[in-house]
Write an enzyme that holds these catalytic residues in place. Structure first.
Site, PDB file in Angstrom:
ATOM      1  CG  ASN A 133     -10.908  -2.618  -8.238  1.00 40.22           C
ATOM      2  OD1 ASN A 133     -11.466  -2.151  -9.220  1.00 40.22           O
ATOM      3  ND2 ASN A 133     -10.129  -3.684  -8.301  1.00 40.22           N
ATOM      4  CE1 TYR A 153      -4.080  -1.942   0.312  1.00 38.19           C
ATOM      5  CE2 TYR A 153      -2.710  -3.323   1.722  1.00 38.19           C
ATOM      6  CZ  TYR A 153      -3.857  -3.137   0.979  1.00 38.19           C
ATOM      7  OH  TYR A 153      -4.784  -4.143   0.890  1.00 38.19           O
ATOM      8  CB  CYS A 202      -7.600  -4.473  -5.813  1.00 36.26           C
ATOM      9  SG  CYS A 202      -9.027  -5.541  -5.975  1.00 36.26           S
ATOM     10  CG  HIS A 203      -5.374 -10.085  -7.263  1.00 36.49           C
ATOM     11  ND1 HIS A 203      -6.087  -9.569  -8.337  1.00 36.49           N
ATOM     12  CD2 HIS A 203      -4.315 -10.744  -7.794  1.00 36.49           C
ATOM     13  CE1 HIS A 203      -5.477  -9.912  -9.462  1.00 36.49           C
ATOM     14  NE2 HIS A 203      -4.398 -10.622  -9.160  1.00 36.49           N
ATOM     15  CD  GLU A 239      -1.998 -12.229 -11.090  1.00 34.56           C
ATOM     16  OE1 GLU A 239      -1.027 -11.532 -10.708  1.00 34.56           O
ATOM     17  OE2 GLU A 239      -3.111 -11.739 -11.359  1.00 34.56           O
TER      18      GLU A 239
END
Length: 159
Positions: free
Chosen positions: A120, A97, A128-129, A155
């Site tokens: 979001n 953040y 946002c993850h 990912e």
């Protein structure tokens, strides 16, 4: 979102049923099962929703790392800046953040960045993850911590 001009489609995913929302020209929302979503008319043949569904299926299959869907992100100027910065985080990478706050030239706004991140409306596509705590912890995620962990692991495996 104006429900009169909103179409929705539900699709199966490894995270459960995703709810996609679009107006006539743009994607306006991707909601995970744990997220409250607007109400809209179901549309099985809406071109933006079908294109989004196809690209999300490719993402979940490990065959897509970027999305090219026209988006409508409704929020304050600050929120839109945060959401744009989210879209610039590379696939399989994470940012804290604090790093995201610095990237939008508000280095002391980590909490405000977290609040914008939580609002979001387009999960996964606006990633946002990929935002984590400064200590590497998986802090808040509207879809729930297990979904955030799954997306990050997916990912990493697909990179």
């Amino acid at each position: 979102m104006n429900p009169d001009n909103l179409h929705t489609l539900e699709i199966a995913s490894p995270l459960g049923q995703l709810r996609l929302f679009a107006d006539d020209d743009t994607l306006r929302g991707v909601y995970l099962p744990a997220q409250p979503a607007p109400i809209a008319a179901t549309s099985q043949h809406h071109p933006i929703l079908l294109r989004t569904a196809e690209q999300l299926h490719e993402y979940f299959a490990g065959a897509r790392q970027q999305f090219d869907i026209p988006l409508h992100l409704e929020g304050s100027d600050f929120q839109r800046r945060v959401w744009q910065a989210l879209r610039e985080i590379p696939f399989a990478a994470t940012r804290s953040y604090a790093e995201l706050a610095a990237a939008i030239d508000h280095p002391r706004a980590s909490r405000a960045v977290g609040a914008a991140n939580g609002k979001n409306p387009i999960a996964i596509i606006v990633p946002c993850h990929r935002v984590i705590g400064s200590d590497g912890s998986l802090t808040g995620y509207a879809g729930g911590p297990p979904a955030k962990r799954w997306l990050l692991d997916h990912e990493t495996r697909s990179a």
